[in-house]
Design a protein around this motif. Structure first.
Motif, PDB file in Angstrom:
ATOM      1  N   GLU B  17       0.845  -1.194   0.000  1.00  0.00           N
ATOM      2  CA  GLU B  17       0.000   0.000   0.000  1.00  0.00           C
ATOM      3  C   GLU B  17       0.879   1.242   0.000  1.00  0.00           C
ATOM      4  OE1 GLU B  17      -3.502   0.420   1.249  1.00  0.00           O
ATOM      5  OE2 GLU B  17      -4.054  -1.685   1.302  1.00  0.00           O
ATOM      6  N   CYS B  64     -11.863   0.183   2.462  1.00  0.00           N
ATOM      7  CA  CYS B  64     -10.764  -0.772   2.524  1.00  0.00           C
ATOM      8  C   CYS B  64     -11.026  -1.900   1.558  1.00  0.00           C
ATOM      9  CB  CYS B  64     -10.615  -1.328   3.932  1.00  0.00           C
ATOM     10  SG  CYS B  64      -9.274  -2.495   4.044  1.00  0.00           S
ATOM     11  N   SER B 106      -7.770 -11.582   5.322  1.00  0.00           N
ATOM     12  CA  SER B 106      -6.875 -10.440   5.518  1.00  0.00           C
ATOM     13  C   SER B 106      -5.569 -10.878   6.178  1.00  0.00           C
ATOM     14  CB  SER B 106      -7.572  -9.400   6.389  1.00  0.00           C
ATOM     15  OG  SER B 106      -6.686  -8.380   6.725  1.00  0.00           O
ATOM     16  N   TRP B 110      -1.823 -10.903   4.710  1.00  0.00           N
ATOM     17  CA  TRP B 110      -0.716 -10.257   5.406  1.00  0.00           C
ATOM     18  C   TRP B 110       0.438 -11.228   5.618  1.00  0.00           C
ATOM     19  CZ3 TRP B 110       1.678 -11.343  10.018  1.00  0.00           C
ATOM     20  CH2 TRP B 110       2.628 -10.406  10.422  1.00  0.00           C
ATOM     21  N   ARG B 299      -6.981  -5.265  11.391  1.00  0.00           N
ATOM     22  CA  ARG B 299      -5.837  -4.478  11.830  1.00  0.00           C
ATOM     23  C   ARG B 299      -6.050  -3.809  13.179  1.00  0.00           C
ATOM     24  NH1 ARG B 299      -6.812  -5.111   7.065  1.00  0.00           N
ATOM     25  NH2 ARG B 299      -5.207  -5.529   5.540  1.00  0.00           N
ATOM     26  N   THR B 323      -5.050   1.546  11.130  1.00  0.00           N
ATOM     27  CA  THR B 323      -3.688   1.862  10.689  1.00  0.00           C
ATOM     28  C   THR B 323      -3.311   3.281  11.078  1.00  0.00           C
ATOM     29  OG1 THR B 323      -3.932   0.349   8.859  1.00  0.00           O
ATOM     30  CG2 THR B 323      -2.164   1.941   8.689  1.00  0.00           C
ATOM     31  N   ASP B 350       0.808  -4.237   9.739  1.00  0.00           N
ATOM     32  CA  ASP B 350      -0.184  -4.494   8.689  1.00  0.00           C
ATOM     33  C   ASP B 350      -0.779  -3.191   8.186  1.00  0.00           C
ATOM     34  OD1 ASP B 350      -1.815  -5.698   6.922  1.00  0.00           O
ATOM     35  OD2 ASP B 350      -3.015  -6.805   8.379  1.00  0.00           O
ATOM     36  N   CYS B 352      -2.626  -0.481   6.288  1.00  0.00           N
ATOM     37  CA  CYS B 352      -3.631  -0.403   5.236  1.00  0.00           C
ATOM     38  C   CYS B 352      -3.826   1.079   4.970  1.00  0.00           C
ATOM     39  CB  CYS B 352      -4.924  -1.065   5.670  1.00  0.00           C
ATOM     40  SG  CYS B 352      -6.198  -0.897   4.430  1.00  0.00           S
TER      41      CYS B 352
END
Ligand code: SF4
Ligand code: SF4
Ligand code: SF4
Lengths: 210, 358, 282
Positions: B17, B64, B106, B110, B299, B323, B350, B352
């Motif tokens: 990302e 997301c 997810s 990851w 997350r 995040t 992680d 995002c």
């Protein structure tokens, strides 16, 4: 240090997990939400779909009798399908094939008022005008697996017809469609190699049951 | 070697990302990390001015690309509370099932990216191979792979029948077996440990003070998980948060790995206890009032603030993503880390970014 | 005369062999990761495509370095197959390698700079190991000449097993495989993207790839010296060695250059000395 050994060797001697995509295409799941299409003959030009669509990609002109969707803006959410009062919107199970230029899906039908007027004047005129799917619909269809092209036309509507109005009835429609989903989905998951052939057979059977 | 500044992102192959960090290095050791947020800002919150509250469901889903379902769930949950309605029990269980499936895919995503971040390419494929099974479940049960669009204000749009539940059960068995086989080569591997143990350490006090969320928080020994607030079906399901105490990248890896197994159990329990009944209640009124809802996203804690005044458009949708909360802890982790370990440390929260910048 | 002809033949065939090895490597690696993988000839397509691109470089120095790197690699392959002195070959090869670093240092990009420093660390690690291997070969056969070592009557592997291990470590570094792929890696998913190669593009990147193939053939050639008595043995040895490289690449994460200097180099040196001492005593 070499805990990976087993995996490495079993991978080397078993089939690869990837699919050689354009050549091998997995059969779509029966409930997949794919490309949107409209049975324009049934459309009553109520504009519900235009109002409900979150990405506002449908334009309905109830005077001219045109229903236009910008397939590139469609996010495959199926909200319009759920809300169409006469269940003339459906989603195929496959996505639209990529194209180098922007194509609009525009269909011309007969708005109810125009139809009534036409009927009153010349009875033959109406059927002649109704439903002329234009331009890009046929080529897209050609690429699709044959499995659902035919049955979907005949049956899809009935399934969703139950869903008809607004929120509540829709809930019933979902379970009704289920029997089709189960066997095919199962067949897909079991065999390691998801090659096209096996699920296809099941998908057909499932369709028949529905 | 003199001080160098390395741009890390927004376009960087190691990052999934567009995170943007400027790394100030001395001798390949990070002295300081300066973040820049806003590269992929899309203005989704503002869309509430031109989309009505029902259409916003599909819009918040797009905040997301990985945990779409959980965003929509959080939003719908908030609006339902504001409207004074409750989603039927079956809908709450189904939401739990789908959201845990999202957490699983997810985390698997990851795990793969994390392995790739430390140059363990073959492990990447293993994780994504397992993830594909969950993606298939998503597609078969909801119609879409990632942005599943199953929530509406008042309930859910799709149902699971017995055949599908059995099928999901068999997939979960398979996934569980494969995950267990992954433990040794991924968690206990010498090279993986070499790259993760003792890297980016934060103590329990630090994470708490810096306001970390999710696995980043729990890996440092703070047992805080929004699922403990008993939303959706968690009021009836047994839930214990997964906690590790070392506070390094390896602990974060372990937390996520164990959460995967925990999610399998939650889905199984929810499927067993799935009540019969309606899928959604009809929404008659327009929302009015102010509300804050929270759910646990893969997350960490996701927070929605919604404000409405009886119109079909909401006045304000404010989204605080985990995040965003995890960036300060990340900046605290980075100084003193070798450049080679930066991807590992950065990925360990992680990140995002698309949801952080909405 | 035949030796020079042999050298020229090798000059032509080495890139073909190198590319083919790279293609096979990519395919087998893919299968190990349960992917299907690219066509075997993909490396050739890639390089052909690179040569078809418009040359765009930051400065002349970089271009010069790319050529010298290629020259160094090609000449060392020529020397090897012409049966020349191992020490001469060693220095020619080292010049090429160092010019790769110069090329990367010629640009201000931090990725390229850090990549260059890491490449230096790698050179610093494998060159001593390589020279120890050469010393071992010379000790066992009494000559530094490739031709003489080649015609040694029995497989050297039996006398120099530990040195062979050391050589494979050098091979892993040269092949840029995990755990040693830090100055540049086969795919850019790394903190410094492509490291030393970041600032190269188009035909010059093609040149570097070509040089890399030469180097791979050279190191495999040195490996081949360890079982020069029978063709079957030689091929088996090379195949097993390369398979082991792929295996190691896929069972390990990338480590750091500090680890390489700390553990890999020390272990390599220790193994080499052990083997040399054993040679002296035997
Ligand atoms: S995004 Fe394009 S290049 Fe990447 S896997 Fe898909 S098709 Fe291939
Ligand atoms: S909702 Fe259905 S009937 Fe109404 S305009 Fe759209 S397609 Fe036509
Ligand atoms: S599927 Fe969704 S985005 Fe596409 S036209 Fe229908 S409502 Fe709009």
């Amino acid at each position: 240090m070499f805990f990976m050994t087993k995996t490495v060797f079993s991978n080397l001697f078993s089939r690869y997990a990837t699919r050689l995509h354009p050549f091998v295409v997995r059969e779509p799941f029966p409930d997949a939400r794919g490309e949107l299409y409209c049975e324009i003959e049934k459309c009553i030009f109520c504009m519900t779909c235009q109002r409900k669509c979150p990405s506002q990609c449908i334009t309905v002109d109830n005077k001219a009798g045109t229903w236009t969707c910008d397939p590139m803006a469609c996010v495959y959410c199926g909200v319009c399908v759920d809300n169409c009062p006469v269940a003339c919107l459906h989603q195929k199970q496959t996505y639209r094939a990529p194209t180098p230029e922007r194509l609009m899906l525009s269909l011309t039908g007969t708005p109810p008022r125009a139809a009534r007027l036409a009927k009153a004047k010349t009875p033959e005129a109406a059927p002649a005008r109704a439903g002329e799917p234009k331009a890009e619909v046929p080529p897209v269809k050609a690429e699709e697996p044959k499995a659902e092209a035919a049955p979907e036309k005949g049956e899809g509507p009935n399934e969703e017809a139950a869903s008809a109005k607004a929120e509540e009835p829709k809930l019933k429609a979902a379970p009704a469609a289920k029997p089709a989903a189960k066997p095919a989905a199962k067949a897909q998951a079991k065999p390691k190699a998801q090659a096209a052939s096996k699920p296809k057979v099941k998908a057909k059977g499932g369709k028949g049951k529905a | 070697m003199a001080r160098t500044i390395i741009p890390f992102g927004p376009q960087h192959p190691v990052l999934p990302e567009p995170l943007h960090l400027k790394l100030v290095l001395e001798d390949e050791i990070v002295q300081e990390a300066l973040p820049a947020v806003g590269y992929v800002h899309r203005g989704l919150e503002k869309l509430t001015e031109i989309r009505d509250f029902n259409q916003m469901v599909q819009i918040v889903e797009r905040v997301c690309g990985i945990c779409s379902m959980i965003h929509a769930q959080c939003y719908c949950q908030g609006l339902e509370e504001m409207l004074g309605i409750t989603a039927p029990p079956r809908a709450r269980y189904l939401r739990t099932i789908w959201s845990e499936l999202h957490r699983m895919h997810s985390h698997l995503l990851w795990l793969g990216l994390f392995a790739d971040g430390m140059g363990f390419e073959s492990q990447f494929m293993q994780c994504w191979k397992i993830r594909e099974r969950i993606m298939d479940v998503n597609e078969a049960t909801t119609g879409n792979r990632v942005i599943v669009s199953v929530n509406v204000v008042g309930g859910v749009r799709r149902d699971l029948n017995d055949g599908q539940l059995r099928w999901i059960g068999s997939i979960l068995d398979q996934v569980e077996a494969e995950l267990k086989a992954l433990k040794k080569p991924l968690i206990d591997d010498y090279t993986v440990k070499k790259r993760t143990v003792g890297k980016g350490v934060l103590t329990a006090e630090q994470v708490y003070e810096l306001g970390a969320a999710g696995p980043t928080l729990r890996a440092s020994g703070v047992a805080q998980d929004m699922r403990m607030t008993r939303y959706a079906a968690f009021d009836e399901l047994v839930f214990t948060p997964v906690v590790e105490t070392e506070g390094d990248c390896h602990a974060r890896l372990k937390v996520r790995y164990r959460e995967l197994l925990a999610s399998i159990d939650i889905v199984r329990a929810a499927m067993r206890a799935l009540p019969e009944g309606e899928l959604a209640v009809a929404v008659k009124d327009k929302p009015a009032g102010e509300i804050v809802t929270r759910v646990e996203q893969p997350r960490g804690e996701l927070l929605y603030y919604l404000k409405a005044s009886g119109k079909k458009n909401l006045d304000r949708v404010r989204i605080r993503t985990p995040t965003f909360a995890n960036i300060p802890p990340l900046l605290a982790m980075l100084p003193g880390v070798e450049l080679a370990d930066v991807p590992v440390v950065v990925l360990s929260i992680d990140p995002c970014i698309s949801c952080t910048e909405r | 005369m035949t030796s020079i002809l042999l050298g020229i033949l090798a000059l032509i065939l080495a890139p073909l062999a190198g590319g083919l090895i790279a293609g096979l490597d990519r395919r087998v690696t893919a299968r190990v990761q349960s992917r299907f993988g690219p066509p075997i000839l993909q490396p050739f397509y890639d390089v052909a495509k690179l040569f078809g691109k418009e040359p765009r470089m930051g400065n002349v120095w970089q271009i010069f370095c790319a050529y010298i790197y290629l020259l160094g690699a090609a000449v060392s392959v020529f020397l090897f197959f012409a049966g020349a002195d191992l020490l001469l070959l060693f220095f020619v090869q080292a010049i090429g390698a160092v010019f790769l670093v110069f090329g990367a240092l010629a640009r201000p990009s931090p990725y390229s700079q850090i990549g260059a420093q890491r490449e230096l660390m790698q050179i610093l690690t494998y060159e001593p190991l390589l020279i120890l291997v050469f010393v071992g070969l010379a000790k066992a056969t009494g000559s530094f000449k490739v031709a003489a070592i080649w015609s040694h009557p029995e497989p050297l592997l039996l006398q120099l097993p530990l040195l062979y291990l050391v050589l494979t470590t050098a091979l892993t570094i040269k092949l840029r495989k995990s755990p040693f792929d830090f100055s540049t890696s086969h795919h850019g998913h790394q903190e410094i993207v492509k490291g030393v190669l970041t600032e190269y593009s188009g035909p010059y990147l093609g040149l570097i790839e070509l040089a890399h193939w030469y180097e791979v053939v050279l190191v495999l050639g040195i490996c081949a010296l360890f079982w020069s008595t029978s063709l079957v043995g030689l091929l088996v040895l090379l195949a097993v060695t390369y398979a082991a490289e792929i295996f190691v690449d896929n069972t390990m994460a990338r480590l750091t250059w500090r680890w390489m200097l700390g553990s890999a180099l020390l272990a390599g040196l220790a193994l080499s000395f052990l083997n040399l001492v054993w040679l002296y005593l035997a």
